[in-house]
Design a protein around this motif. Structure first.
Motif, PDB file in Angstrom:
ATOM      1  N   ASP A 263       0.839  -1.206   0.000  1.00 53.31           N
ATOM      2  CA  ASP A 263       0.000   0.000   0.000  1.00 53.31           C
ATOM      3  C   ASP A 263       0.874   1.255   0.000  1.00 53.31           C
ATOM      4  N   LEU A 264       1.979   1.217   0.753  1.00 56.50           N
ATOM      5  CA  LEU A 264       2.891   2.352   0.764  1.00 56.50           C
ATOM      6  C   LEU A 264       3.508   2.565  -0.620  1.00 56.50           C
ATOM      7  N   VAL A 265       3.880   1.471  -1.264  1.00 57.06           N
ATOM      8  CA  VAL A 265       4.465   1.572  -2.598  1.00 57.06           C
ATOM      9  C   VAL A 265       3.439   2.125  -3.590  1.00 57.06           C
ATOM     10  N   ALA A 266       2.197   1.672  -3.479  1.00 56.76           N
ATOM     11  CA  ALA A 266       1.150   2.160  -4.381  1.00 56.76           C
ATOM     12  C   ALA A 266       0.903   3.652  -4.170  1.00 56.76           C
ATOM     13  N   LEU A 267       0.917   4.100  -2.925  1.00 55.91           N
ATOM     14  CA  LEU A 267       0.736   5.516  -2.640  1.00 55.91           C
ATOM     15  C   LEU A 267       1.893   6.324  -3.220  1.00 55.91           C
ATOM     16  N   LEU A 268       3.106   5.836  -3.031  1.00 58.50           N
ATOM     17  CA  LEU A 268       4.273   6.531  -3.588  1.00 58.50           C
ATOM     18  C   LEU A 268       4.161   6.623  -5.102  1.00 58.50           C
ATOM     19  N   ARG A 269       3.707   5.550  -5.719  1.00 56.39           N
ATOM     20  CA  ARG A 269       3.569   5.572  -7.183  1.00 56.39           C
ATOM     21  C   ARG A 269       2.573   6.644  -7.619  1.00 56.39           C
ATOM     22  N   THR A 270       1.469   6.752  -6.893  1.00 57.07           N
ATOM     23  CA  THR A 270       0.471   7.782  -7.210  1.00 57.07           C
ATOM     24  C   THR A 270       1.096   9.165  -7.164  1.00 57.07           C
ATOM     25  N   LEU A 271       1.895   9.425  -6.150  1.00 57.10           N
ATOM     26  CA  LEU A 271       2.503  10.749  -5.996  1.00 57.10           C
ATOM     27  C   LEU A 271       3.575  11.009  -7.048  1.00 57.10           C
TER      28      LEU A 271
ATOM     29  N   GLY B 160      14.937  -4.177  -5.479  1.00 57.10           N
ATOM     30  CA  GLY B 160      14.552  -3.620  -4.189  1.00 57.10           C
ATOM     31  C   GLY B 160      14.603  -2.114  -4.104  1.00 57.10           C
ATOM     32  N   ARG B 161      14.846  -1.452  -5.227  1.00 57.30           N
ATOM     33  CA  ARG B 161      14.902   0.002  -5.253  1.00 57.30           C
ATOM     34  C   ARG B 161      13.762   0.563  -6.090  1.00 57.30           C
ATOM     35  N   ILE B 162      13.171   1.656  -5.618  1.00 58.41           N
ATOM     36  CA  ILE B 162      12.105   2.316  -6.347  1.00 58.41           C
ATOM     37  C   ILE B 162      12.686   3.568  -6.983  1.00 58.41           C
ATOM     38  N   HIS B 163      12.629   3.610  -8.318  1.00 57.19           N
ATOM     39  CA  HIS B 163      13.189   4.720  -9.071  1.00 57.19           C
ATOM     40  C   HIS B 163      12.076   5.629  -9.578  1.00 57.19           C
ATOM     41  N   GLY B 164      12.441   6.872  -9.844  1.00 58.05           N
ATOM     42  CA  GLY B 164      11.495   7.812 -10.428  1.00 58.05           C
ATOM     43  C   GLY B 164      11.717   9.210  -9.916  1.00 58.05           C
ATOM     44  N   PRO B 165      11.256  10.225 -10.659  1.00 52.51           N
ATOM     45  CA  PRO B 165      11.485  11.618 -10.269  1.00 52.51           C
ATOM     46  C   PRO B 165      10.752  11.985  -8.988  1.00 52.51           C
ATOM     47  N   GLY B 166      11.519  12.438  -8.000  1.00 53.05           N
ATOM     48  CA  GLY B 166      10.922  12.846  -6.735  1.00 53.05           C
ATOM     49  C   GLY B 166      10.777  11.746  -5.709  1.00 53.05           C
ATOM     50  N   THR B 167      11.192  10.523  -6.022  1.00 38.68           N
ATOM     51  CA  THR B 167      11.048   9.437  -5.049  1.00 38.68           C
ATOM     52  C   THR B 167      11.798   9.746  -3.760  1.00 38.68           C
ATOM     53  N   PHE B 168      13.022  10.252  -3.895  1.00 39.53           N
ATOM     54  CA  PHE B 168      13.868  10.493  -2.731  1.00 39.53           C
ATOM     55  C   PHE B 168      13.649  11.893  -2.162  1.00 39.53           C
ATOM     56  N   ASP B 169      13.372  12.844  -3.039  1.00 39.64           N
ATOM     57  CA  ASP B 169      13.216  14.242  -2.610  1.00 39.64           C
ATOM     58  C   ASP B 169      11.968  14.846  -3.244  1.00 39.64           C
ATOM     59  N   MET B 170      10.814  14.843  -2.486  1.00 36.53           N
ATOM     60  CA  MET B 170      10.648  14.121  -1.251  1.00 36.53           C
ATOM     61  C   MET B 170       9.299  13.427  -1.188  1.00 36.53           C
ATOM     62  N   LYS B 171       8.881  12.862  -2.318  1.00 35.39           N
ATOM     63  CA  LYS B 171       7.584  12.184  -2.307  1.00 35.39           C
ATOM     64  C   LYS B 171       7.631  10.897  -1.497  1.00 35.39           C
ATOM     65  N   GLY B 172       8.835  10.342  -1.330  1.00 37.40           N
ATOM     66  CA  GLY B 172       8.972   9.223  -0.408  1.00 37.40           C
ATOM     67  C   GLY B 172       8.687   9.654   1.021  1.00 37.40           C
ATOM     68  N   GLY B 173       9.205  10.817   1.419  1.00 39.24           N
ATOM     69  CA  GLY B 173       8.934  11.342   2.758  1.00 39.24           C
ATOM     70  C   GLY B 173       7.476  11.693   2.954  1.00 39.24           C
ATOM     71  N   LEU B 174       6.845  12.242   1.929  1.00 35.23           N
ATOM     72  CA  LEU B 174       5.421  12.556   1.997  1.00 35.23           C
ATOM     73  C   LEU B 174       4.598  11.276   2.173  1.00 35.23           C
ATOM     74  N   THR B 175       5.005  10.228   1.489  1.00 37.08           N
ATOM     75  CA  THR B 175       4.347   8.918   1.655  1.00 37.08           C
ATOM     76  C   THR B 175       4.446   8.436   3.094  1.00 37.08           C
ATOM     77  N   LEU B 176       5.604   8.635   3.715  1.00 36.13           N
ATOM     78  CA  LEU B 176       5.793   8.192   5.096  1.00 36.13           C
ATOM     79  C   LEU B 176       4.844   8.913   6.047  1.00 36.13           C
ATOM     80  N   LEU B 177       4.711  10.224   5.890  1.00 32.73           N
ATOM     81  CA  LEU B 177       3.851  10.989   6.794  1.00 32.73           C
ATOM     82  C   LEU B 177       2.399  10.545   6.665  1.00 32.73           C
ATOM     83  N   LEU B 178       1.911  10.428   5.440  1.00 36.24           N
ATOM     84  CA  LEU B 178       0.530  10.008   5.235  1.00 36.24           C
ATOM     85  C   LEU B 178       0.304   8.605   5.792  1.00 36.24           C
ATOM     86  N   SER B 179       1.266   7.723   5.581  1.00 38.01           N
ATOM     87  CA  SER B 179       1.118   6.336   6.038  1.00 38.01           C
ATOM     88  C   SER B 179       1.207   6.232   7.558  1.00 38.01           C
ATOM     89  N   ALA B 180       2.069   7.040   8.175  1.00 44.53           N
ATOM     90  CA  ALA B 180       2.186   7.027   9.630  1.00 44.53           C
ATOM     91  C   ALA B 180       0.887   7.497  10.278  1.00 44.53           C
TER      92      ALA B 180
END
Length: 385
Positions: free
Chosen positions: A16-24, A110-130
Protein backbone atom coordinates in the motif's frame (compact mmCIF):
# COMPACT_ATOMS: atom_id res chain seq x y z
CA UNK A 1 -2.36 -2.79 19.71
CA UNK A 2 0.66 -1.38 21.58
CA UNK A 3 3.05 1.03 19.79
CA UNK A 4 5.56 -1.81 19.34
CA UNK A 5 3.15 -3.35 16.81
CA UNK A 6 3.51 -0.39 14.45
CA UNK A 7 6.35 -1.90 12.45
CA UNK A 8 4.69 -5.31 11.84
CA UNK A 9 1.47 -3.51 10.91
CA UNK A 10 3.17 -1.18 8.43
CA UNK A 11 5.33 -3.99 7.05
CA UNK A 12 2.15 -5.90 6.25
CA UNK A 13 1.01 -2.83 4.30
CA UNK A 14 4.22 -2.27 2.37
CA UNK A 15 2.47 -2.74 -0.96
CA UNK A 16 0.00 0.00 0.00
CA UNK A 17 2.89 2.35 0.76
CA UNK A 18 4.46 1.57 -2.60
CA UNK A 19 1.15 2.16 -4.38
CA UNK A 20 0.74 5.52 -2.64
CA UNK A 21 4.27 6.53 -3.59
CA UNK A 22 3.57 5.57 -7.18
CA UNK A 23 0.47 7.78 -7.21
CA UNK A 24 2.50 10.75 -6.00
CA UNK A 25 5.50 10.19 -8.29
CA UNK A 26 3.39 9.68 -11.40
CA UNK A 27 1.67 13.00 -10.74
CA UNK A 28 4.50 15.24 -11.92
CA UNK A 29 4.75 18.53 -10.03
CA UNK A 30 7.48 20.97 -11.10
CA UNK A 31 7.90 23.93 -8.76
CA UNK A 32 6.70 26.52 -11.27
CA UNK A 33 3.82 24.59 -12.85
CA UNK A 34 0.81 25.94 -10.96
CA UNK A 35 -1.71 23.76 -12.79
CA UNK A 36 0.16 20.54 -12.03
CA UNK A 37 0.76 21.53 -8.42
CA UNK A 38 -2.86 22.50 -7.81
CA UNK A 39 -4.07 19.24 -9.30
CA UNK A 40 -1.77 17.37 -6.94
CA UNK A 41 -3.00 19.53 -4.05
CA UNK A 42 -6.54 18.35 -4.89
CA UNK A 43 -5.39 14.73 -4.71
CA UNK A 44 -3.47 15.33 -1.48
CA UNK A 45 -6.54 16.92 0.10
CA UNK A 46 -8.43 13.68 -0.52
CA UNK A 47 -5.54 11.62 0.88
CA UNK A 48 -5.31 13.77 4.00
CA UNK A 49 -9.01 13.34 4.69
CA UNK A 50 -8.71 9.60 4.13
CA UNK A 51 -5.85 9.58 6.66
CA UNK A 52 -8.14 11.07 9.30
CA UNK A 53 -7.56 14.82 9.05
CA UNK A 54 -9.99 16.86 11.12
CA UNK A 55 -9.64 19.75 8.67
CA UNK A 56 -7.71 20.64 5.52
CA UNK A 57 -7.19 24.31 4.68
CA UNK A 58 -5.95 25.47 1.31
CA UNK A 59 -3.61 28.47 1.40
CA UNK A 60 -3.59 30.38 -1.93
CA UNK A 61 -0.28 31.03 -3.65
CA UNK A 62 -0.74 33.57 -6.46
CA UNK A 63 2.75 32.82 -7.79
CA UNK A 64 2.37 29.04 -8.06
CA UNK A 65 0.68 26.03 -6.53
CA UNK A 66 -1.40 26.39 -3.39
CA UNK A 67 -0.18 25.14 -0.01
CA UNK A 68 -2.13 22.85 2.34
CA UNK A 69 -2.44 22.91 6.13
CA UNK A 70 -4.18 19.91 7.69
CA UNK A 71 -5.00 19.28 11.32
CA UNK A 72 -5.33 15.93 13.08
CA UNK A 73 -6.96 16.53 16.47
CA UNK A 74 -6.55 13.03 17.93
CA UNK A 75 -9.14 14.08 20.51
CA UNK A 76 -7.19 17.18 21.59
CA UNK A 77 -9.56 20.11 21.09
CA UNK A 78 -10.48 23.32 22.82
CA UNK A 79 -8.41 25.99 24.58
CA UNK A 80 -6.65 23.47 26.83
CA UNK A 81 -5.30 21.37 23.94
CA UNK A 82 -1.50 21.05 24.04
CA UNK A 83 0.67 22.65 21.39
CA UNK A 84 0.63 20.56 18.21
CA UNK A 85 3.41 18.59 16.65
CA UNK A 86 4.29 20.03 13.24
CA UNK A 87 4.88 17.76 10.26
CA UNK A 88 6.28 19.43 7.15
CA UNK A 89 6.71 18.23 3.58
CA UNK A 90 6.87 19.75 0.12
CA UNK A 91 5.22 18.28 -2.94
CA UNK A 92 7.08 20.16 -5.67
CA UNK A 93 10.08 18.63 -7.43
CA UNK A 94 12.99 19.87 -9.55
CA UNK A 95 11.92 17.69 -12.48
CA UNK A 96 10.15 19.24 -15.53
CA UNK A 97 6.92 17.87 -16.96
CA UNK A 98 7.57 14.87 -19.17
CA UNK A 99 10.44 13.47 -17.09
CA UNK A 100 8.47 10.25 -16.51
CA UNK A 101 9.00 9.41 -20.18
CA UNK A 102 12.72 8.88 -19.55
CA UNK A 103 12.65 8.23 -15.76
CA UNK A 104 9.55 6.09 -15.22
CA UNK A 105 8.43 4.82 -11.84
CA UNK A 106 9.94 1.36 -11.61
CA UNK A 107 11.13 -1.18 -9.05
CA UNK A 108 14.45 -2.92 -9.65
CA UNK A 109 16.51 -4.94 -7.16
CA UNK A 110 14.55 -3.62 -4.19
CA UNK A 111 14.90 0.00 -5.25
CA UNK A 112 12.10 2.32 -6.35
CA UNK A 113 13.19 4.72 -9.07
CA UNK A 114 11.50 7.81 -10.43
CA UNK A 115 11.49 11.62 -10.27
CA UNK A 116 10.92 12.85 -6.73
CA UNK A 117 11.05 9.44 -5.05
CA UNK A 118 13.87 10.49 -2.73
CA UNK A 119 13.22 14.24 -2.61
CA UNK A 120 10.65 14.12 -1.25
CA UNK A 121 7.58 12.18 -2.31
CA UNK A 122 8.97 9.22 -0.41
CA UNK A 123 8.93 11.34 2.76
CA UNK A 124 5.42 12.56 2.00
CA UNK A 125 4.35 8.92 1.65
CA UNK A 126 5.79 8.19 5.10
CA UNK A 127 3.85 10.99 6.79
CA UNK A 128 0.53 10.01 5.24
CA UNK A 129 1.12 6.34 6.04
CA UNK A 130 2.19 7.03 9.63
CA UNK A 131 -0.95 9.06 10.29
CA UNK A 132 -3.15 6.40 8.72
CA UNK A 133 -1.52 3.72 10.86
CA UNK A 134 -2.17 5.68 14.04
CA UNK A 135 -5.83 5.98 13.07
CA UNK A 136 -6.21 2.32 12.11
CA UNK A 137 -4.52 1.09 15.28
CA UNK A 138 -6.47 3.48 17.50
CA UNK A 139 -3.24 4.98 18.84
CA UNK A 140 -3.50 8.51 20.25
CA UNK A 141 -0.50 10.85 20.31
CA UNK A 142 -0.19 13.16 23.32
CA UNK A 143 -0.54 16.18 21.01
CA UNK A 144 -2.63 17.18 18.02
CA UNK A 145 -0.76 17.26 14.74
CA UNK A 146 -0.55 20.01 12.15
CA UNK A 147 0.64 18.86 8.74
CA UNK A 148 1.96 21.57 6.41
CA UNK A 149 2.47 20.71 2.74
CA UNK A 150 4.13 23.36 0.59
CA UNK A 151 4.59 23.73 -3.15
CA UNK A 152 7.74 25.83 -3.55
CA UNK A 153 10.54 24.39 -1.40
CA UNK A 154 12.75 23.54 -4.37
CA UNK A 155 12.87 27.20 -5.44
CA UNK A 156 13.63 28.59 -1.97
CA UNK A 157 10.12 28.69 -0.42
CA UNK A 158 9.43 32.31 -1.48
CA UNK A 159 5.68 32.19 -0.83
CA UNK A 160 5.57 29.58 1.94
CA UNK A 161 8.24 30.92 4.31
CA UNK A 162 5.85 33.25 6.15
CA UNK A 163 3.32 30.41 6.48
CA UNK A 164 5.99 28.00 7.73
CA UNK A 165 7.23 30.42 10.38
CA UNK A 166 3.73 31.37 11.53
CA UNK A 167 2.73 27.71 11.87
CA UNK A 168 5.98 26.83 13.62
CA UNK A 169 5.52 29.53 16.27
CA UNK A 170 2.43 27.69 17.55
CA UNK A 171 4.02 24.21 17.59
CA UNK A 172 5.91 22.14 20.15
CA UNK A 173 8.40 20.58 17.72
CA UNK A 174 8.79 19.83 14.00
CA UNK A 175 9.46 16.63 12.07
CA UNK A 176 10.65 16.88 8.46
CA UNK A 177 11.03 13.77 6.23
CA UNK A 178 13.64 15.14 3.84
CA UNK A 179 16.22 12.57 2.69
CA UNK A 180 18.36 11.26 5.57
CA UNK A 181 22.11 11.19 5.84
CA UNK A 182 23.78 8.09 4.35
CA UNK A 183 22.80 5.14 6.51
CA UNK A 184 19.61 6.81 7.73
CA UNK A 185 20.97 9.42 10.15
CA UNK A 186 18.77 12.36 11.09
CA UNK A 187 19.79 15.94 10.35
CA UNK A 188 20.02 18.19 13.40
CA UNK A 189 22.05 20.91 11.65
CA UNK A 190 22.04 22.38 8.17
CA UNK A 191 23.98 25.19 6.58
CA UNK A 192 22.27 28.43 5.73
CA UNK A 193 22.11 29.31 2.06
CA UNK A 194 22.62 32.71 0.43
CA UNK A 195 22.46 33.95 -3.14
CA UNK A 196 24.13 37.16 -4.27
CA UNK A 197 24.81 38.80 -7.63
CA UNK A 198 27.73 41.16 -8.15
CA UNK A 199 27.30 43.45 -11.17
CA UNK A 200 30.21 45.44 -12.60
CA UNK A 201 30.03 48.49 -14.87
CA UNK A 202 33.09 49.37 -16.92
CA UNK A 203 33.83 51.73 -19.83
CA UNK A 204 33.64 50.42 -23.39
CA UNK A 205 36.32 51.26 -25.97
CA UNK A 206 37.66 49.85 -29.23
CA UNK A 207 40.15 47.17 -28.23
CA UNK A 208 42.45 47.89 -31.17
CA UNK A 209 42.33 51.64 -31.68
CA UNK A 210 42.07 53.08 -28.14
CA UNK A 211 41.92 50.33 -25.51
CA UNK A 212 43.50 52.67 -22.98
CA UNK A 213 40.28 54.68 -22.89
CA UNK A 214 38.30 51.66 -21.73
CA UNK A 215 37.91 49.99 -18.36
CA UNK A 216 37.25 46.27 -18.58
CA UNK A 217 34.33 45.10 -16.48
CA UNK A 218 35.55 41.53 -16.93
CA UNK A 219 39.00 42.35 -15.59
CA UNK A 220 37.41 44.16 -12.64
CA UNK A 221 35.20 41.13 -12.01
CA UNK A 222 38.21 38.80 -12.13
CA UNK A 223 39.76 40.67 -9.20
CA UNK A 224 36.57 40.24 -7.22
CA UNK A 225 36.08 36.56 -8.00
CA UNK A 226 39.40 35.95 -6.26
CA UNK A 227 38.42 38.25 -3.39
CA UNK A 228 35.02 36.56 -2.99
CA UNK A 229 36.54 33.11 -2.65
CA UNK A 230 39.00 34.50 -0.09
CA UNK A 231 36.07 35.42 2.20
CA UNK A 232 35.40 31.70 2.76
CA UNK A 233 36.38 30.03 6.02
CA UNK A 234 36.21 26.26 5.48
CA UNK A 235 37.20 25.57 9.09
CA UNK A 236 34.04 27.40 10.20
CA UNK A 237 31.94 25.66 7.54
CA UNK A 238 31.71 28.80 5.38
CA UNK A 239 32.00 28.48 1.62
CA UNK A 240 31.53 30.99 -1.19
CA UNK A 241 31.32 29.80 -4.78
CA UNK A 242 31.05 31.93 -7.89
CA UNK A 243 28.95 29.45 -9.80
CA UNK A 244 28.20 31.59 -12.83
CA UNK A 245 29.90 34.60 -14.41
CA UNK A 246 29.31 36.44 -17.67
CA UNK A 247 30.11 39.69 -19.40
CA UNK A 248 31.25 41.53 -22.44
CA UNK A 249 29.86 41.64 -25.94
CA UNK A 250 31.80 41.91 -29.17
CA UNK A 251 35.27 40.45 -28.87
CA UNK A 252 36.89 43.65 -30.17
CA UNK A 253 35.33 45.88 -27.50
CA UNK A 254 36.64 46.47 -23.98
CA UNK A 255 33.74 44.94 -22.01
CA UNK A 256 31.41 47.46 -20.39
CA UNK A 257 29.51 45.07 -18.12
CA UNK A 258 29.95 41.80 -16.27
CA UNK A 259 28.28 39.93 -13.43
CA UNK A 260 28.79 36.97 -11.14
CA UNK A 261 26.32 34.85 -9.19
CA UNK A 262 27.56 33.77 -5.77
CA UNK A 263 26.47 30.79 -3.68
CA UNK A 264 27.05 31.23 0.07
CA UNK A 265 26.86 28.45 2.68
CA UNK A 266 27.25 29.17 6.40
CA UNK A 267 26.88 27.14 9.58
CA UNK A 268 26.01 30.02 11.92
CA UNK A 269 24.19 33.33 11.78
CA UNK A 270 27.37 35.03 12.96
CA UNK A 271 29.18 33.80 9.85
CA UNK A 272 26.25 34.86 7.66
CA UNK A 273 26.55 38.40 9.02
CA UNK A 274 30.34 38.42 8.53
CA UNK A 275 30.04 37.26 4.93
CA UNK A 276 27.34 39.81 4.17
CA UNK A 277 29.49 42.62 5.55
CA UNK A 278 32.50 41.43 3.57
CA UNK A 279 30.57 41.24 0.29
CA UNK A 280 29.13 44.71 0.79
CA UNK A 281 32.61 46.03 1.55
CA UNK A 282 33.94 45.11 -1.91
CA UNK A 283 35.11 48.23 -3.74
CA UNK A 284 36.37 48.89 -7.28
CA UNK A 285 39.97 48.04 -8.12
CA UNK A 286 40.16 49.80 -11.52
CA UNK A 287 39.48 53.52 -11.77
CA UNK A 288 36.26 54.23 -13.64
CA UNK A 289 34.48 51.00 -12.75
CA UNK A 290 31.60 50.58 -10.32
CA UNK A 291 30.01 47.70 -8.42
CA UNK A 292 26.43 46.81 -7.43
CA UNK A 293 25.65 43.93 -5.07
CA UNK A 294 22.20 42.38 -4.68
CA UNK A 295 20.97 39.33 -2.79
CA UNK A 296 20.87 37.99 0.74
CA UNK A 297 20.77 34.89 2.89
CA UNK A 298 17.53 33.17 1.84
CA UNK A 299 17.68 30.27 4.29
CA UNK A 300 19.11 30.84 7.78
CA UNK A 301 21.36 28.11 9.15
CA UNK A 302 19.77 25.30 11.14
CA UNK A 303 22.06 25.34 14.15
CA UNK A 304 22.15 22.39 16.53
CA UNK A 305 20.52 24.04 19.53
CA UNK A 306 20.20 22.58 23.02
CA UNK A 307 16.45 22.17 22.42
CA UNK A 308 16.98 20.19 19.22
CA UNK A 309 19.68 18.08 20.89
CA UNK A 310 17.22 17.26 23.69
CA UNK A 311 14.51 16.38 21.18
CA UNK A 312 16.92 14.07 19.36
CA UNK A 313 17.82 12.28 22.58
CA UNK A 314 14.13 11.63 23.29
CA UNK A 315 13.66 10.42 19.71
CA UNK A 316 16.71 8.17 19.96
CA UNK A 317 15.40 6.57 23.14
CA UNK A 318 11.92 6.06 21.68
CA UNK A 319 13.28 4.48 18.50
CA UNK A 320 15.48 2.09 20.48
CA UNK A 321 12.69 1.16 22.88
CA UNK A 322 9.88 0.63 20.38
CA UNK A 323 11.69 -0.35 17.17
CA UNK A 324 15.11 -1.58 18.24
CA UNK A 325 16.49 1.10 15.95
CA UNK A 326 19.70 2.99 16.71
CA UNK A 327 19.25 6.56 15.51
CA UNK A 328 22.24 8.71 14.64
CA UNK A 329 22.48 12.41 13.82
CA UNK A 330 24.64 14.74 11.77
CA UNK A 331 24.75 17.85 9.61
CA UNK A 332 24.59 18.68 5.92
CA UNK A 333 25.48 21.56 3.64
CA UNK A 334 22.11 21.75 1.92
CA UNK A 335 19.10 23.71 3.12
CA UNK A 336 15.45 22.78 3.65
CA UNK A 337 12.35 24.24 5.27
CA UNK A 338 13.72 22.88 8.56
CA UNK A 339 16.11 25.84 8.47
CA UNK A 340 13.16 28.19 8.97
CA UNK A 341 11.57 26.33 11.88
CA UNK A 342 14.89 25.89 13.67
CA UNK A 343 15.90 29.52 13.20
CA UNK A 344 12.83 30.75 15.10
CA UNK A 345 13.69 28.43 17.99
CA UNK A 346 11.47 25.41 17.32
CA UNK A 347 13.17 22.05 18.12
CA UNK A 348 13.38 20.32 14.74
CA UNK A 349 14.38 16.89 13.48
CA UNK A 350 15.05 16.59 9.76
CA UNK A 351 16.17 13.73 7.52
CA UNK A 352 13.34 11.37 8.50
CA UNK A 353 12.71 10.26 4.92
CA UNK A 354 13.28 6.79 3.45
CA UNK A 355 16.76 5.52 2.70
CA UNK A 356 17.94 6.12 -0.84
CA UNK A 357 20.18 8.22 -3.02
CA UNK A 358 20.32 10.51 -6.02
CA UNK A 359 18.30 13.57 -5.04
CA UNK A 360 17.97 15.81 -8.13
CA UNK A 361 19.86 13.20 -10.22
CA UNK A 362 18.81 10.72 -12.89
CA UNK A 363 19.60 7.77 -10.58
CA UNK A 364 17.21 9.06 -7.87
CA UNK A 365 15.73 6.16 -5.90
CA UNK A 366 14.72 4.89 -2.49
CA UNK A 367 15.15 1.54 -0.78
CA UNK A 368 11.71 -0.10 -0.84
CA UNK A 369 12.16 -2.02 2.42
CA UNK A 370 12.92 1.19 4.31
CA UNK A 371 9.38 2.51 3.79
CA UNK A 372 7.66 0.57 6.62
CA UNK A 373 10.50 1.15 9.09
CA UNK A 374 10.73 4.90 8.50
CA UNK A 375 6.93 5.28 8.62
CA UNK A 376 6.92 3.36 11.91
CA UNK A 377 9.68 5.65 13.19
CA UNK A 378 7.65 8.78 12.44
CA UNK A 379 4.52 7.31 14.04
CA UNK A 380 6.57 6.30 17.10
CA UNK A 381 7.93 9.82 17.44
CA UNK A 382 4.44 11.30 17.29
CA UNK A 383 3.41 8.92 20.08
CA UNK A 384 6.47 9.59 22.21
CA UNK A 385 7.41 13.27 21.93
Amino acid sequence: MPPTDLLPFLTSRRDDLVALLRTLVEHESPSKDAAALNALADRLTDLLRQSGASSVDRVPNPDGGDHLLARFDFGHTGPDAPKPALLMAHFDTVWPMGTLATMPFRIEDGRIHGPGTFDMKGGLTLLLSALTALRDLNLTPPRPVEFLLTSDEEIGSPSSRTLIEATARKAAYALVPEPPLPGGGLKTARKGVGRYTLSVAGIPAHSGIEPEKGRSALLELAHHIIAIHAIADPAAGTTLTVGRAEGGGAVNVVPASASAEIDVRVSTLAEAERVDRALHALSPVLDGTSLALTGRLNRPPMERTAATASLFEKARAAAARSLGLELTEGSTGGGSDANFTSAIGLPTLDGLGPLGSGAHAVHEHIEMDSLPLRAALIATLMLSL
